[in-house]
Scaffold this motif. Structure first.
Motif, PDB file in Angstrom:
ATOM      1  N   ALA A 316      16.304   5.558  69.106  1.00 47.26           N
ATOM      2  CA  ALA A 316      17.230   6.636  69.458  1.00 47.26           C
ATOM      3  C   ALA A 316      18.622   6.470  68.851  1.00 47.26           C
ATOM      4  O   ALA A 316      19.627   6.604  69.535  1.00 47.26           O
ATOM      5  CB  ALA A 316      17.330   6.769  70.979  1.00 47.26           C
ATOM      6  N   GLU A 317      18.665   6.182  67.546  1.00 46.27           N
ATOM      7  CA  GLU A 317      19.957   6.108  66.862  1.00 46.27           C
ATOM      8  C   GLU A 317      20.481   7.509  66.562  1.00 46.27           C
ATOM      9  O   GLU A 317      21.653   7.814  66.783  1.00 46.27           O
ATOM     10  CB  GLU A 317      19.808   5.313  65.546  1.00 46.27           C
ATOM     11  CG  GLU A 317      21.122   5.018  64.841  1.00 46.27           C
ATOM     12  CD  GLU A 317      21.516   6.044  63.791  1.00 46.27           C
ATOM     13  OE1 GLU A 317      22.628   5.957  63.261  1.00 46.27           O
ATOM     14  OE2 GLU A 317      20.707   6.957  63.501  1.00 46.27           O
ATOM     15  N   GLU A 318      19.573   8.352  66.057  1.00 46.69           N
ATOM     16  CA  GLU A 318      20.006   9.641  65.500  1.00 46.69           C
ATOM     17  C   GLU A 318      20.643  10.555  66.539  1.00 46.69           C
ATOM     18  O   GLU A 318      21.502  11.362  66.212  1.00 46.69           O
ATOM     19  CB  GLU A 318      18.820  10.364  64.849  1.00 46.69           C
ATOM     20  CG  GLU A 318      18.240   9.657  63.623  1.00 46.69           C
ATOM     21  CD  GLU A 318      19.178   9.691  62.426  1.00 46.69           C
ATOM     22  OE1 GLU A 318      20.313  10.179  62.560  1.00 46.69           O
ATOM     23  OE2 GLU A 318      18.763   9.212  61.354  1.00 46.69           O
ATOM     24  N   THR A 319      20.218  10.477  67.774  1.00 42.58           N
ATOM     25  CA  THR A 319      20.718  11.438  68.758  1.00 42.58           C
ATOM     26  C   THR A 319      21.824  10.846  69.619  1.00 42.58           C
ATOM     27  O   THR A 319      22.121  11.358  70.700  1.00 42.58           O
ATOM     28  CB  THR A 319      19.572  11.970  69.649  1.00 42.58           C
ATOM     29  OG1 THR A 319      18.977  10.863  70.345  1.00 42.58           O
ATOM     30  CG2 THR A 319      18.510  12.652  68.805  1.00 42.58           C
ATOM     31  N   ARG A 408      22.159   9.532  45.925  1.00 45.19           N
ATOM     32  CA  ARG A 408      21.034  10.433  46.214  1.00 45.19           C
ATOM     33  C   ARG A 408      20.805  10.648  47.703  1.00 45.19           C
ATOM     34  O   ARG A 408      20.024  11.514  48.099  1.00 45.19           O
ATOM     35  CB  ARG A 408      19.735   9.773  45.700  1.00 45.19           C
ATOM     36  CG  ARG A 408      19.324  10.117  44.342  1.00 45.19           C
ATOM     37  CD  ARG A 408      17.934   9.627  43.973  1.00 45.19           C
ATOM     38  NE  ARG A 408      17.326   8.541  44.722  1.00 45.19           N
ATOM     39  CZ  ARG A 408      16.024   8.519  45.050  1.00 45.19           C
ATOM     40  NH1 ARG A 408      15.239   9.522  44.728  1.00 45.19           N
ATOM     41  NH2 ARG A 408      15.518   7.479  45.696  1.00 45.19           N
ATOM     42  N   TYR A 409      21.414   9.780  48.511  1.00 42.83           N
ATOM     43  CA  TYR A 409      21.013   9.706  49.921  1.00 42.83           C
ATOM     44  C   TYR A 409      21.191  11.036  50.648  1.00 42.83           C
ATOM     45  O   TYR A 409      20.318  11.465  51.408  1.00 42.83           O
ATOM     46  CB  TYR A 409      21.812   8.599  50.604  1.00 42.83           C
ATOM     47  CG  TYR A 409      21.439   8.336  52.032  1.00 42.83           C
ATOM     48  CD1 TYR A 409      20.177   7.860  52.364  1.00 42.83           C
ATOM     49  CD2 TYR A 409      22.349   8.573  53.056  1.00 42.83           C
ATOM     50  CE1 TYR A 409      19.833   7.607  53.687  1.00 42.83           C
ATOM     51  CE2 TYR A 409      22.015   8.316  54.373  1.00 42.83           C
ATOM     52  CZ  TYR A 409      20.749   7.838  54.685  1.00 42.83           C
ATOM     53  OH  TYR A 409      20.429   7.591  55.990  1.00 42.83           O
ATOM     54  N   PHE A 410      22.300  11.716  50.392  1.00 42.45           N
ATOM     55  CA  PHE A 410      22.579  12.954  51.134  1.00 42.45           C
ATOM     56  C   PHE A 410      21.913  14.189  50.514  1.00 42.45           C
ATOM     57  O   PHE A 410      22.126  15.296  50.979  1.00 42.45           O
ATOM     58  CB  PHE A 410      24.092  13.128  51.326  1.00 42.45           C
ATOM     59  CG  PHE A 410      24.649  12.093  52.277  1.00 42.45           C
ATOM     60  CD1 PHE A 410      24.461  12.228  53.647  1.00 42.45           C
ATOM     61  CD2 PHE A 410      25.294  10.964  51.803  1.00 42.45           C
ATOM     62  CE1 PHE A 410      24.933  11.270  54.527  1.00 42.45           C
ATOM     63  CE2 PHE A 410      25.779   9.999  52.673  1.00 42.45           C
ATOM     64  CZ  PHE A 410      25.601  10.146  54.047  1.00 42.45           C
TER      65      PHE A 410
END
Ligand code: ZN
Length: 460
Positions: A316-319, A408-410
């Protein structure tokens, strides 16, 4: 600069025999590592998207526990914590006047629902976040705000800091001035019709409003409409039906390569196991978990390290960094030796930063020397650690940042395009080799790492 590079070159001639073996091992990792690929290929194929707090993330944790166990990690466990979970519904956007047509949109995390019937309102255009900040209180009542703050690719990812606020707080800011909904230009650097999701946050006590990101070509199209339609209001209809499902359980998966002296503080290698739901979480952050786990295995192959190496696959890192906070709270009394995270894709590492570059000059030179052979440049005293290293930051501990090329990541970040085919196996192996070299030095070092005093750091 020249002097320090020459000094590094001289140091390499004096490398002890044991480190020679370690360097050869790291070189082997660069040429032949399959473990990182095995991890990210496996989890993206057998689990796929792993949105925080959902059943899919649970399957991801179970998969990771099996993988760590099968690959020789000890003390493998899944440490549960509770979180508030938001899930996507349907999502559509249409310009209804004067140039009626559909647009590609995706809801931002924490967005409110429009309800199944949607809402329609006039759109107000803000080229930048600063323009929205300047809007008068109450001036946006009943309107849909469009923030078109755009992002350019940068090697160090700093474009995210420039454009990110539009997503992180734009909807809350617009709502505070009366807006009924917000659409932003995707915080992303490509021109595909793939909107970029990601979390947005509203102020404490503020009622969330519907918030979505348009793909970059759709944001371009909407800008052109504004360029030719100064008199006729542009109206948009939004249908987005995400919902909060309340408290659910996530977890942090950990595993260890146990050191010769387990009483010493461990080397902590972090990544996050959850992903956004649109892609399969290959570059964000299946690759990172594969990289740190593979490096731990390669160091173990060289010989049992002095210190334990612990991998933390945060949930649950993203939220909202739920896993990082839960881990820091649960293990606050357990000192960590050093924290290193991989959470910026799978492209090559180009720079070594630490937060002890000056206070541990000999150690820093040893690390710089160990990674120079993989094309990694020395950096500075600027390491702050990744999102899942709250525990180390709260302890005021040592941090190493192995900076990946973010050019490139984004293009891929938080989109349906975050899939396995975007990972270059050669660059993935370079990551594993660099982590192997760095972790091998740190996990075999007995002495504590001295950090600069805050006053010294600021007086320079
Ligand atoms: Zn990530």
């Amino acid at each position: 600069m020249k002097t320090s590079l020459l000094a590094l070159a001289a140091l390499s001639l004096a490398t002890p025999a044991f480190a020679q073996t370690a360097r050869e091992q790291a070189e082997t990792a660069r040429q032949s590592d399959e473990w990182a690929w095995d991890f990210v290929e496996g989890i993206t194929t057998e689990v796929g998207p792993r949105q925080a707090g959902t059943e899919a993330e649970t399957r991801g944790r179970q998969w990771a526990v099996r993988w760590l166990t099968a690959n020789g990690f000890a003390n493998v466990s899944d440490e549960p914590f509770e979180m508030q979970t938001w899930v996507r519904g349907s999502e559509q956007a249409y310009v209804t006047a004067p140039y009626a047509q559909p647009l590609r949109i995706t809801a931002l995390g924490n967005s409110a629902s429009t309800g199944p019937d949607g809402l329609e309102a006039e759109v107000v255009y803000f080229p930048t976040y600063a323009d929205l900040e300047a809007a008068a209180p109450g001036s946006l009542t009943g309107k849909i705000v469009f923030i078109s703050h755009d992002m350019r690719p940068t090697q160090d990812g700093s474009g995210y800091g420039f454009a990110g606020p539009a997503r992180w707080t734009g909807a809350g800011l617009a709502a505070s001035k009366g807006a009924v909904a917000t659409v932003i230009r995707s915080v992303g650097t490509e021109n595909h019709r793939t909107p970029h999701t990601g979390g947005t946050s509203f102020a404490e006590g503020q009622q969330p409003t519907p918030a979505g990101a348009l793909s970059n070509p759709d944001a371009d199209n909407l800008e052109r409409m504004f360029a030719r339609s100064s008199d006729t209001p542009i109206r948009m209809r939004l249908v987005m039906t995400p919902r909060n499902v309340g408290t659910t359980t996530s977890g942090n998966v950990v595993g260890e390569i146990v050191g010769r002296d387990p009483s010493l503080p461990p080397v902590l290698l972090a990544c996050h196991l959850d992903s956004w739901d649109l892609g399969t979480g290959a570059v964000d952050d299946g690759a990172g978990c594969g990289i740190v786990a593979a490096a731990a295995k390669h160091v173990a192959e060289i010989g049992q390290p002095l210190r334990t190496i612990r991998v933390l696959f945060a949930g649950a890192e993203e939220t909202g960094l739920w896993g990082s906070r839960a881990y820091a709270a649960a293990h606050a009394d357990e000192p960590m030796y050093v924290g290193i995270e991989s959470d910026f894709g799978a492209d090559r590492i180009w720079r070594l930063d630490t937060n002890f570059t000056g206070s541990e000059a000999a150690l820093y030179r040893e690390l710089a020397n160990a990674v120079a052979t993989f094309g990694v440049a020395p950096g500075g005293e600027v390491a702050t650690g990744g999102a899942d290293l709250n525990i180390v930051r709260e302890q005021g501990g040592a941090l190493v940042d192995l900076q990946q090329d973010g050019t490139r990541y984004f293009d891929l970040h938080h989109t349906p395009d975050d899939t396995l085919d975007k990972i270059d196996p050669m660059q993935l192996r370079q990551n594993v080799a660099v982590y192997t070299a760095v972790v091998n030095v740190l996990a075999n070092r007995a002495e504590p790492i001295a950090l600069p005093m805050a006053t010294e750091a600021t007086s320079e």
